[in-house]
Every structure is written in structure tokens, then in C-alpha cells.
Motif scaffolding. Structure first.
Motif, PDB file in Angstrom:
ATOM      1  N   GLU A  16      11.595  -9.254   7.431  1.00  0.00           N
ATOM      2  CA  GLU A  16      10.483  -8.336   7.682  1.00  0.00           C
ATOM      3  C   GLU A  16       9.950  -8.581   9.091  1.00  0.00           C
ATOM      4  O   GLU A  16       9.481  -9.662   9.389  1.00  0.00           O
ATOM      5  N   LEU A  17       9.999  -7.571   9.946  1.00  0.00           N
ATOM      6  CA  LEU A  17       9.393  -7.700  11.275  1.00  0.00           C
ATOM      7  C   LEU A  17       8.010  -7.057  11.234  1.00  0.00           C
ATOM      8  O   LEU A  17       7.858  -5.926  10.776  1.00  0.00           O
ATOM      9  N   VAL A  18       7.024  -7.801  11.694  1.00  0.00           N
ATOM     10  CA  VAL A  18       5.655  -7.285  11.662  1.00  0.00           C
ATOM     11  C   VAL A  18       5.386  -6.512  12.947  1.00  0.00           C
ATOM     12  O   VAL A  18       5.504  -7.041  14.043  1.00  0.00           O
ATOM     13  N   VAL A  74      -3.921  -5.750   6.495  1.00  0.00           N
ATOM     14  CA  VAL A  74      -2.714  -5.026   6.085  1.00  0.00           C
ATOM     15  C   VAL A  74      -1.681  -5.157   7.204  1.00  0.00           C
ATOM     16  O   VAL A  74      -2.009  -4.999   8.371  1.00  0.00           O
ATOM     17  N   ARG A  75      -0.455  -5.456   6.815  1.00  0.00           N
ATOM     18  CA  ARG A  75       0.613  -5.584   7.801  1.00  0.00           C
ATOM     19  C   ARG A  75       1.513  -4.368   7.754  1.00  0.00           C
ATOM     20  O   ARG A  75       1.943  -3.952   6.682  1.00  0.00           O
ATOM     21  N   LEU A  76       1.826  -3.862   8.944  1.00  0.00           N
ATOM     22  CA  LEU A  76       2.861  -2.827   9.023  1.00  0.00           C
ATOM     23  C   LEU A  76       4.160  -3.540   9.340  1.00  0.00           C
ATOM     24  O   LEU A  76       4.259  -4.245  10.348  1.00  0.00           O
ATOM     25  N   PHE A 127       6.948   2.916   8.101  1.00  0.00           N
ATOM     26  CA  PHE A 127       6.866   1.457   7.957  1.00  0.00           C
ATOM     27  C   PHE A 127       6.377   1.121   6.556  1.00  0.00           C
ATOM     28  O   PHE A 127       5.800   1.966   5.880  1.00  0.00           O
ATOM     29  N   ASP A 128       6.584  -0.124   6.197  1.00  0.00           N
ATOM     30  CA  ASP A 128       5.934  -0.639   4.989  1.00  0.00           C
ATOM     31  C   ASP A 128       4.521  -1.061   5.359  1.00  0.00           C
ATOM     32  O   ASP A 128       4.306  -1.592   6.444  1.00  0.00           O
ATOM     33  N   ALA A 129       3.569  -0.835   4.469  1.00  0.00           N
ATOM     34  CA  ALA A 129       2.224  -1.393   4.640  1.00  0.00           C
ATOM     35  C   ALA A 129       2.014  -2.370   3.510  1.00  0.00           C
ATOM     36  O   ALA A 129       1.942  -1.978   2.345  1.00  0.00           O
ATOM     37  N   LEU A 170       0.870  -1.179   0.000  1.00  0.00           N
ATOM     38  CA  LEU A 170       0.000   0.000   0.000  1.00  0.00           C
ATOM     39  C   LEU A 170       0.908   1.230   0.000  1.00  0.00           C
ATOM     40  O   LEU A 170       0.660   2.212  -0.689  1.00  0.00           O
ATOM     41  N   TYR A 171       1.942   1.170   0.774  1.00  0.00           N
ATOM     42  CA  TYR A 171       3.018   2.170   0.709  1.00  0.00           C
ATOM     43  C   TYR A 171       4.256   1.545   1.307  1.00  0.00           C
ATOM     44  O   TYR A 171       4.206   0.473   1.921  1.00  0.00           O
ATOM     45  N   ARG A 172       5.378   2.224   1.089  1.00  0.00           N
ATOM     46  CA  ARG A 172       6.646   1.727   1.605  1.00  0.00           C
ATOM     47  C   ARG A 172       7.277   2.751   2.521  1.00  0.00           C
ATOM     48  O   ARG A 172       6.992   3.948   2.425  1.00  0.00           O
TER      49      ARG A 172
END
Lengths: 155, 370, 288
Positions: free
Chosen positions: A71-73, A60-62, A96-98, A42-44
Motif C-alpha cells: 500500500e503506497l500512501v 484517513v489515508r488515501l 484510491f482506497d480511503a 471508507l471506500y475502495r
């Protein structure tokens, strides 16, 4: 969803509930439906905060990438939740990445438009700020709770 | 059955002891030991604290000579009757290892029939309070019950009150109202030394029937009443019970808790001498022969271990422990058992090494001038 | 005169009965479920939410919640987390070993009262086992309840209890297809975790329920329950419909030892399950 249907939907949603009909109409006009597939971003991290989102369906994961650990959630957000509280602040970047973890449908609201409208109509802006404050508070509370490591072994 | 008040001469008391023994009772009563009046076996009148009284104050207990031959001329010592009805150490069960598992041994416990001689009015209420704890709910403690059902009670009214006494203000004394088999008031009057008595049960009447006694004269009854009234006037302390529970519930964060905690040593003396405190812990032991046993012993809410919950104690501070003890006695006890947990005997004040006085703490919290 | 008096388990609530371990299941690194059968006498019938006192020969006794099916009392099922000496000894037991059992003790979940409405079950960490009998009961009489949700928070995916059942309940607890009644979240995602990450309380705001006709049952660390109550109240569930299971030191389980007092309540006999209004004035107070 028709514009009237969307207006009604927003009015019923816990986040927007209680806003003036003209505000809801304005937001319904602005809302951009998006559908994303598993694995999509969704975004980085580092992206400009361009929108805020209302998740209608999916997960959606951050995440944050850490060398050696992958990747740490940080958190997952699901249906009914709002993502992107930082849009009220100009020139912010995502920390964060979403990433989409389950096929997701959401509504995106353009940040620049929201900020501009808020400056012109402080009542609208204040109502929105109150709502984002609650979201921030909830995130902070959740973070604090997790800091307590409540389920860990007593020492 | 003896209906009205009766008179028992001093010598009649020995006959009462003998009659009770003949019926198989183990007679227990006050006796002087190590500078205090404690409860132990009585076999003759000389075992009683003849001519002694107890001077009590916050943190102070001293035996003194009275200058007369009174047998019950004191108030209460560090012991209470709970040590017989709710023993300080009690084995709950033994278990033995057998082929891969173990089995519980259900052996019979040899239990004497107790006769308590010299039970004070406040102590009668304390027994009623513990009855409520151990017999009044959905579960009954059979160990307590077995002891309690068999006990014969000879109450002796107080004819003087100590400085730490406040039974009058909590309506427990000084006169025994109920819960006894026989109740006596000791009268020393010139050369005469006798007891004016009252029968409280069929059992009491039966025992009385076996010893010499006669109906009391109105003048003797008046003498006895005057003595008890004197005790009421002498009460050294008082505790206002009106609205006490609500007051404490509203003051759970009162600064006074912090102040009292600064003095409290968290030693638990108050809980050990209290005639109503009932808390216990259990200990498990094993020996090399494959036998394990579990014992129950008096515990105190003033220890760190008392509130231990995996990882640590709930009540870490002395403040929390004192607050637990006091609010339990005077407030939560009322919700739990429909009565106060305090009978006004004053032991916790006397035996507190630093003289903490619950009546003073309550008065301070009520905002009254101390 | 001396009277011989003997005490037997029937008359003496302090006397355990021997039960034999028929199965020991290692659930996670520090949690074990024991299935027990009475060596003699009747099986131990219980209500969901109740607990027993488990005695390990010569080591000691601890309160453990019953995690089995109330409709299948022949086998007493208890789930234990290793936190101290006695629980460590319990976790080491295997088939054929014997434990002493007293109970069942305490209050139970208000499953009768909850009938006809929605049910929200919130479990944190080792809080799931005492709720499992309530879930079994609801599954037995599923038609008596409306929407049923299990919100379950654990530390990591490896700490999740009863993972196979969680999957099964996703279908069997559902009031309608796609209802997603089991919602699990972990504090820290590790390995191939494909579920939610976050605190269990964050699952509450979006739950589709009819608040005025909802009963909530919760077990977990006290802080978690306080936050859970706060979220459930925000949803408009009446306070008297919020039930929590409390924990305090217990030695006797029958109100004699005094250890488990919590304000005016004995957690052993008035609890462990208490309606929120009964603890409202105490739950935010320190060192009660």
C-alpha cells in the motif's frame, strides 16, 4: 448533534461558511454521521463515488496498492478536511482506497442528492462548486509542492 | 594653524613629500605605468604623471600629452585608494595543527602609515562610503580601521573633467569639501606653476607648518576656483539622483536589464575599478607542514560563485548580476548605508570592455531620451 | 615607520575561537549534531534563531544555525546537513576534534513580542534545527504563551530530526490535554510510518488559533516558506507577525563580504530572521 446544532456547526466550518441558511439547513438534513474504526475502508478504488465527507475527527489515508510494494500512501486527511470532491461529477469512480488510520468520525453527504439539488438550485450548486474548486486547487498545489521534492538533497 | 587658503609653489610639493616621509609616512600617489596612471609609491616629483592627461570614454582609456608640465592634469585611473585601505588580498589568520586539534596564531601585522597624495574629491567620498561599510555598523573591520586611522590625505582638486566623469551630478566633486588633511588646486598660469591649498585638519596644519608656504592672494584663490569651475562645466556624464532608489525599485523587471545583459560580459571589471565596491571572498589553504591559512580577496557580484547556495547559484543570469550590481550601487546601498554607493568617478564606464554606461542605463529606465 | 598591529577574536569578528567537539550525534543519513565546548574563554551565549560560522581546519567555513538550548549556553549545539565540502568535513568530526567558531551572528526569533499569544512554528526539512532553540525557550516559559504548534514537514520518516523530542514535545508543548501541538507530515511514507502524509502547508487551514494574536516562525526551503506565508495569511494572521529565516551565501557574517545581500538586506546581520513585510517585495522575485 441536533439538527440545529449541526446547522450551526456547518455554518462555522471553513468549507461551508458563507452559504445561505436554507442551504445549510438542507445540508444538515442530508448529513449522515459515520464512525469508523482503524483499518476500515471508507471506500475502495473502483467504488462508485456515492458521498462526500467532512472529517470531524481521526485520520484517513488515501492509498493505492502496487504489486510488490504494497500500500503506497498518497496523502492523509484529518479533522476539518473534506474528502470526495468528485461527487459533483456524475458516474465517477474512486481512484484510491480511503482507509481509516485513526478512529474517525465524519459526516457523509449523499452525492446523488447533492447533484440533484444543485441542478434544481444553481445558486446552491454554484456555491458548492466554488468550494470544491478550492479543495481541488489545494490538493493540486500540495501535489505540485511535493513534486518539487523541496527537502531533497541539492544536485 | 593656517586659517585661510595658502599657496605652495611647485617645489613646495616635493618638500611636502619629504616632510611626510620624515614623519614616517609611506607616500603614495599617481604615477604612469603600462600606459595608465596608477597609485604607487612616490619619492620625487618626477614620479608623478608630469604633462599627462587621460582621455576616457566608454570602454576607452588613453594617456595623452597635455603640452604643459601639469603634475595632476588627469582625472582618475584604474586604481583607487581602496587597494591600500581594503587590500585586494589579505591574510585573515593562520592556524597550526597541534596535538589532535589546532590553534590560531595571532601574529602582529606590520602596517605602514600611508600618505595619499592626489586624492580626488570623488575618491574622498568613496573613502567615506567605505568608512560607513567597514566602520559604521555594529561590527568594525579592524584591518580597515588600522589602515584608515593612520592615513594622511592630500586631496588635489580636479581642474578638468573627463568624458566619463559625473561627480558634479552626484554632489561629490570636483572640489574636495571635507575628509582631507590638506587639499590643493594646481594652477598653471603663464610661467607660474603653484598650488592653492586649504587645511583640513590639525595634522594637515602641522605638516604644512614644516614646509615653505604663504597666504594666498585673492587673485590666486580666484584662479584656482575658476579652474575647478571649469571642471564642473566639462563633466562628460550626469546621473539624476532624485527619486533614483524608488525608480529602480519600480523597475526591477524593466526590459532594459535584458538588453544590457546581452552586452555585458559579466567580467567584473566595473567592480574591480569601483572605489566603493567592497565585496570579498575567502580562500582556505593548507600546506604540508600542518599550517592552514585563510585569505580574503576582492570578489565580484558578477561571478557565478558569488551567490552560490548549496546546489547552485542564486543569480544565474547576467541580467540578474548586472541588476544586482546597479541596484546595489544606486538603490539598496541607500537603504543599507544611508548614501549612494556611486561617487561619479566614471571608472566603471571607462573600464567596461564593452562600454556599458550606468548613467545611460538609468536614463533609459527613467524613460528619458538617451 | 611600521606599526605592528595584532588582531584577536575579541576585536576582530573575522577571527574564530577554537571549540572542541564533546559529542557528535548522527541524526539521519545526512545530518549530524555537534556539541561543542570553548577551549578557552567564556561559553557562547546566543538568542534563538542566531547562527555561527564553523571553520574546519584548512577546509573552509560555513554558516550553521544553533540548535541548542539558549538557557544552557555552556555547550554549543549545532546541527549540520551534509551538502558541500565543508559540511561534509563537519559531519565527519568526532569527539575531541577542534573547530573554529565565530559568532553568534544575526537576528533572532521575536519570542518576547510573541508572549501572550499563540505561536505557530513551521519547519521544513533541515529547517527544524534553527527553530529548536525557540521551542526550548517557549518550554522554559510555557505559561507566557498561548497555544503553541509545531508543524513539521520532512521528505520521509527517516529524514525526521529529533524524533524522541518530537514525542516529548507532544506533551510538554501542549496548552491543554489532547491539544496535539506537534503535527508532523512527510512527503513520502515509507516503512511503518503512522503519521500524516502530505505537505506541511496543508496542516495550516485547520489549526485552532486566534489569528490576530498569533506569531508564526518558519524555516524551510524558500518555496515552502512562500506557500506557508500564503496559507498563514489566509488564516488572517497579520503580516507583521510572520517571521521567516532566510539563507544566502555567506563568507563573513558581519556585513563586509557582500555575498548574502537580499535586496536591501544583509541576511547575515539584518537577518537571518526577518519579518515578512521586509521581504514581501523580494520573495517572489527571481534571482535576487
Amino acid at each position: 448533534m441536533s439538527k440545529a446544532g449541526l446547522e450551526h456547526y456547518l455554518g462555522e466550518h471553513p468549507f461551508f461558511r458563507g452559504m445561505r441558511p436554507k442551504d445549510l439547513a438542507w445540508l444538515a438534513e442530508l448529513a449522515e454521521p459515520l464512525a469508523l474504526e482503524v483499518g476500515d475502508y471508507l471506500y475502495r478504488e473502483g467504488d462508485e463515488s456515492k458521498d462526500f465527507y467532512l472529517i470531524q475527527e481521526g485520520l484517513v489515508r488515501l492509498e493505492i496498492h502496487t504489486p510488490g510494494r504494497g500500500e503506497l500512501v498518497i496523502q492523509t486527511l484529518g479533522p476539518g478536511e473534506v474528502l470526495g470532491w468528485s461527487v459533483m461529477l456524475p458516474e465517477t469512480r474512486k481512484t484510491f482506497d480511503a482507509r481509516i488510520f485513526q478512529a474517525t468520525r465524519l459526516l457523509a453527504f449523499d452525492a446523488a442528492a447533492v447533484r440533484k439539488h444543485s441542478e434544481e438550485d444553481h445558486h446552491f450548486g454554484y456555491e458548492l462548486c466554488k468550494r470544491f474548486s478550492r479543495v481541488i486547487g489545494e490538493r493540486l498545489q500540495a501535489t505540485r509542492l511535493r513534486l518539487l521534492d523541496l527537502y531533497g538533497q541539492p544536485h | 594653524m593656517q586659517k585661510g587658503p595658502f599657496v605652495l609653489e611647485r617645489s613646495g610639493l616635493l618638500q611636502l613629500l619629504q616632510a611626510l616621509k620624515a614623519k614616517g609616512y609611506l607616500t603614495l600617489g599617481p604615477t604612469v605605468r603600462e600606459g595608465a596612471i596608477v597609485y604607487d609609491q612616490l619619492s620625487r616629483l618626477e614620479d608623478l604623471p608630469i604633462g599627462y592627461t587621460d582621455h576616457q570614454e566608454g570602454g576607452t582609456y588613453r594617456l595623452r600629452r597635455r603640452g604643459d608640465e601639469a603634475l595632476f592634469g588627469y582625472n582618475v585611473g584604474p586604481h583607487s585608494w581602496k587597494r591600500f585601505l581594503h587590500p585586494p588580498i589579505l591574510r585573515l589568520f593562520r592556524a597550526r595543527k597541534i596535538n589532535g586539534g589546532f590553534e590560531f596564531e595571532h601574529e602582529a601585522e606590520a602596517l605602514p602609515n600611508y600618505a595619499f597624495i592626489g586624492v580626488r574629491a570623488c575618491e574622498l567620498l568613496a573613502i567615506r562610503v567605505q568608512d560607513q561599510v567597514f566602520l559604521g555598523g555594529a561590527y568594525q573591520d579592524p584591518h580597515y580601521k588600522a589602515r584608515r586611522e593612520r592615513v594622511f590625505i592630500v586631496a588635489v582638486n580636479c581642474t578638468q573633467a573627463g568624458n566619463t566623469c559625473f561627480c558634479a551630478s552626484v554632489q561629490s566633486g570636483p572640489k574636495a569639501q571635507a575628509g582631507f588633511d590638506l587639499a590643493l588646486t594646481e594652477v598653471l598660469e603663464g610661467d607660474r606653476h603653484y598650488f592653492v591649498g586649504e587645511v583640513g585638519s590639525e595634522r594637515g596644519a602641522e605638516v604644512l607648518g614644516e614646509i615653505p608656504h604663504r597666504a594666498a592672494l585673492p587673485s590666486e584663490v580666484a584662479q584656482a576656483e575658476a579652474k575647478v569651475a571649469q571642471a564642473t562645466r566639462q563633466m562628460g556624464r550626469s546621473l539624476a539622483t532624485e527619486g533614483l532608489k524608488e525608480m529602480l525599485y519600480q523597475n526591477l523587471e524593466h526590459p532594459r536589464w535584458e538588453q544590457v545583459a546581452a552586452r555585458c560580459l559579466s567580467c567584473g571589471n566595473c567592480t574591480q575599478v569601483c572605489p566603493t565596491c567592497f565585496c570579498t571572498s575567502v580562500e582556505d589553504h593548507t600546506d604540508l607542514s600542518g599550517v592552514a591559512e585563510r585569505t580574503r580577496r576582492w570578489d565580484s557580484c558578477f561571478t557565478a560563485d558569488f551567490s552560490y547556495l548549496h546546489g547552485g547559484s542564486v543569480r544565474v543570469s547576467t541580467k540578474a548580476r548586472y541588476r544586482q550590481w546597479l541596484t546595489h550601487k544606486l538603490a539598496t546601498w541607500q537603504d543599507q548605508f544611508g548614501m549612494l554607493g556611486c561617487v561619479g568617478c566614471g571608472r566603471c564606464i571607462t573600464w567596461c570592455p564593452v562600454g556599458i554606461d550606468l548613467t545611460e542605463e538609468v536614463a533609459a529606465m527613467r524613460g528619458a531620451h538617451v | 615607520m611600521v606599526n605592528p598591529i595584532s588582531y584577536t577574536p575579541g576585536q576582530d569578528p573575522m577571527q574564530p575561537r577554537p571549540f572542541r567537539v564533546v559529542r557528535a550525534i548522527r541524526e539521519t543519513a545526512d545530518v549530524v549534531t555537534l556539541e561543542l565546548e570553548a577551549q578557552s574563554g567564556p561559553p557562547l551565549a546566543f538568542q534563538p534563531g542566531q547562527f555561527t560560522m564553523l571553520y574546519v581546519f584548512g577546509v573552509g567555513e560555513v554558516p550553521i544555525s544553533i540548535s541548542g538550548d539558549p538557557h544552557k549556553p555552556a555547550r554549543l549545539v549545532q546541527t549540520i546537513r551534509r551538502v558541500g565540502l565543508v559540511t561534509e568535513a563537519l559531519c565527519k568530526l568526532g569527539r575531541g576534534d577542534v573547530v573554529g567558531v565565530r559568532g553568534p551572528f544575526g537576528s533572532h526569533w521575536p519570542l518576547e513580542q510573541a508572549r501572550g499569544g499563540d505561536v505557530v512554528i513551521v519547519a521544513g526539512g533541515i529547517g527544524l534545527p534553527p527553530l529548536r532553540p525557540a521551542i526550548y525557550h517557549i518550554l522554559h516559559q510555557r505559561q507566557d504563551y498561548g497555544r503553541v504548534y509545531l508543524l513539521y514537514g520532512a521528505r520521509t520518516p527517516a529524514d525526521l530530526l529529533f524524533p524522541e523530542e518530537l514525542k516529548r514535545w507532544q506533551h510538554t508543548l501542549a496548552h491543554a490535554p489532547g491539544a496535539s501541538p506537534v503535527r508532523v507530515t512527510v512527503d513520502r511514507a515509507e516503512g511503518g510510518w503512522d503519521g500524516a502524509v502530505g505537505v506541511v502547508t496543508s496542516l495550516i487551514p485547520v489549526l485552532p488559533i486566534d489569528p490576530l494574536r498569533t506569531t508564526a516562525l518558519m524555516v524551510g526551503p524558500e518555496v515552502m516558506m512562500r506557500f506557508t506565508i500564503s496559507e498563514l495569511r489566509k488564516r488572517g494572521i497579520p503580516e507583521e507577525n510572520l517571521y521567516l529565516s532566510m539563507e544566502r551565501n555567506m563568507k563573513c557574517a558581519v556585513g563586509f563580504c557582500g555575498h548574502c545581500q537580499y535586496g536591501p538586506h544583509f541576511i547575515c546581520k539584518d537577518g537571518p530572521v526577518l519579518a515578512f513585510p521586509r521581504v514581501r517585495d523580494w520573495i517572489t522575485r527571481k534571482e535576487v
